[in-house]
Design a protein around this motif. Structure first.
Motif, PDB file in Angstrom:
ATOM      1  N   ALA A  94      29.315  37.106 -15.096  1.00 29.74           N
ATOM      2  CA  ALA A  94      29.631  38.073 -14.043  1.00 29.74           C
ATOM      3  C   ALA A  94      29.252  37.500 -12.683  1.00 29.74           C
ATOM      4  CB  ALA A  94      28.888  39.382 -14.295  1.00 29.74           C
TER       5      ALA A  94
ATOM      6  N   ASN B 211      36.187  39.519 -16.128  1.00 26.58           N
ATOM      7  CA  ASN B 211      35.771  39.637 -17.523  1.00 26.58           C
ATOM      8  C   ASN B 211      35.898  41.092 -17.928  1.00 26.58           C
ATOM      9  OD1 ASN B 211      33.199  40.952 -16.788  1.00 26.58           O
ATOM     10  ND2 ASN B 211      32.670  38.911 -16.020  1.00 26.58           N
ATOM     11  N   ILE B 212      35.790  41.358 -19.216  1.00 30.65           N
ATOM     12  CA  ILE B 212      36.039  42.707 -19.721  1.00 30.65           C
ATOM     13  C   ILE B 212      35.043  43.709 -19.150  1.00 30.65           C
ATOM     14  CG2 ILE B 212      34.661  42.337 -21.800  1.00 30.65           C
ATOM     15  CD1 ILE B 212      37.873  44.486 -21.433  1.00 30.65           C
ATOM     16  N   ASN B 213      33.789  43.306 -18.940  1.00 32.69           N
ATOM     17  CA  ASN B 213      32.793  44.243 -18.422  1.00 32.69           C
ATOM     18  C   ASN B 213      33.132  44.720 -17.016  1.00 32.69           C
ATOM     19  OD1 ASN B 213      31.217  44.190 -20.733  1.00 32.69           O
ATOM     20  ND2 ASN B 213      29.941  42.498 -20.011  1.00 32.69           N
ATOM     21  N   GLY B 214      33.667  43.826 -16.199  1.00 33.97           N
ATOM     22  CA  GLY B 214      34.017  44.198 -14.836  1.00 33.97           C
ATOM     23  C   GLY B 214      35.357  44.899 -14.731  1.00 33.97           C
TER      24      GLY B 214
ATOM     25  N   ALA C 149      37.114  46.606 -17.334  1.00 35.28           N
ATOM     26  CA  ALA C 149      37.299  47.829 -18.127  1.00 35.28           C
ATOM     27  C   ALA C 149      37.122  49.116 -17.317  1.00 35.28           C
ATOM     28  CB  ALA C 149      36.365  47.816 -19.333  1.00 35.28           C
TER      29      ALA C 149
ATOM     30  N   GLN D  15      37.807  36.335 -23.074  1.00 36.47           N
ATOM     31  CA  GLN D  15      37.867  37.383 -22.066  1.00 36.47           C
ATOM     32  C   GLN D  15      39.314  37.755 -21.740  1.00 36.47           C
ATOM     33  OE1 GLN D  15      35.177  39.085 -20.888  1.00 36.47           O
ATOM     34  NE2 GLN D  15      34.022  37.883 -22.384  1.00 36.47           N
TER      35      GLN D  15
ATOM     36  N   ARG E  79      42.502  45.643 -24.023  1.00 36.99           N
ATOM     37  CA  ARG E  79      42.101  46.903 -23.399  1.00 36.99           C
ATOM     38  C   ARG E  79      43.285  47.559 -22.687  1.00 36.99           C
ATOM     39  NH1 ARG E  79      39.124  51.189 -24.172  1.00 36.99           N
ATOM     40  NH2 ARG E  79      38.379  52.164 -22.258  1.00 36.99           N
TER      41      ARG E  79
END
Length: 280
Positions: free
Chosen positions: A36, A42-45, A47, A75, A82
């Motif tokens: 990050a 990336n998926i965390n940012g 989603a 990623q 998603r």
């Protein structure tokens, strides 16, 4: 076309029945990586942005603007998955707009769209996998340095840059690349199989093309830009709402010190190298 609909003027337009549909737009710009950092995807940012965009019940579609030279295959797949999961759950059509590039992992994400619209000069494709590194064996020999490696497991030191490259290590890396490449190919065929107009031997070599050639090959559906496409599809009164990350109330800029600064410089150089592969 205004991008915001709040305030008195927005209330007046709604009361007069002249308010067009609001189209949520998620901008995905940067290198794709698990770490990050600013300018990375990336998926965390991503989603939370996707959740907010697809959560707009009245929106007739979700627009995703992709501008990425690629990066992490994991990623890339997680973000694409998603998008598809939310599209099915919320019954929303997904329109992807390509800016400078949707290459490699960036194209993987773009393929999650129901339609892909590119600029004539966009870079698209690069459906392949790459592994790159350095070898310093001769350099440390000239400096009189001896490399000492002790492992539990015969393959633990695979592709150590300070040891001579072994054919069996290269063969293992090629196997991994082939498997990841096949995941990429399968996803493209699943999403765009009926639209592709060229054989596998041409499309899946890792080569990349402009938007014009991408249209001819079936990698994209049309040529255009964000504002023109929104007006054409949803009317002159349609409004764009950019879904942006929420900023912390007391967020302070991060100052790199020591190792952190060195990591930031290394990350910047790595990202620039990925963009430079496509002349960007």
């Amino acid at each position: 076309m205004a991008e915001r609909s709040g305030g008195i003027m927005g209330w007046i337009r709604r009361r007069l029945g002249k308010d067009g549909p609001v189209i949520p737009v998620v901008r995905l710009h940067g290198v794709i990586a698990a770490e990050a950092r600013p300018g990375r995807l990336n998926i965390n940012g991503v989603a939370p942005l996707l959740d907010r965009a697809f959560g707009m019940k009245a929106a007739p579609a979700v627009v995703i603007v992709v501008n990425s030279p690629g990066g992490s295959p994991v990623q890339s797949r997680l973000i694409a998955k998603r998008i598809r999961d939310l599209a099915r759950e919320k019954a929303k059509r997904v329109i992807v707009l390509v800016e400078d590039a949707a290459a490699s992992g960036g194209y993987f994400i773009a393929v999650a769209g129901d339609e892909i619209i590119a600029d004539p000069s966009s870079i698209v494709g690069s459906i392949g996998v790459i592994f790159a590194g350095f070898g310093f064996v001769e350099a440390i020999e000239k400096l009189g340095i001896t490399r000492r490696v002790h492992t539990a497991g015969t393959n633990k030191s695979t592709l150590d840059p300070f040891l001579p490259e072994k054919p069996e290590d290269v063969a293992r890396i090629k196997q991994v690349e082939t498997e990841i490449h096949q995941v990429f190919i399968d996803f493209v065929k699943e999403r765009r199989g009926g639209k592709l107009t060229a054989p596998d031997a041409e499309l899946f070599t890792g080569e990349w093309w402009t938007g014009v050639s991408g249209l001819r090959l079936g990698l994209v559906d049309a040529l255009g830009d964000l504002h023109s496409e929104v007006r054409r599809r949803f009317g002159e009164d349609a409004r764009i709402k950019i879904i942006e990350p929420k900023r912390p109330l007391f967020g302070l800029p991060r100052i790199g010190i020591g190792a952190t600064l060195a990591q930031d410089i290394g990350t910047t150089l790595e990202d620039k190298a990925l963009w430079a592969r496509f002349g960007l």
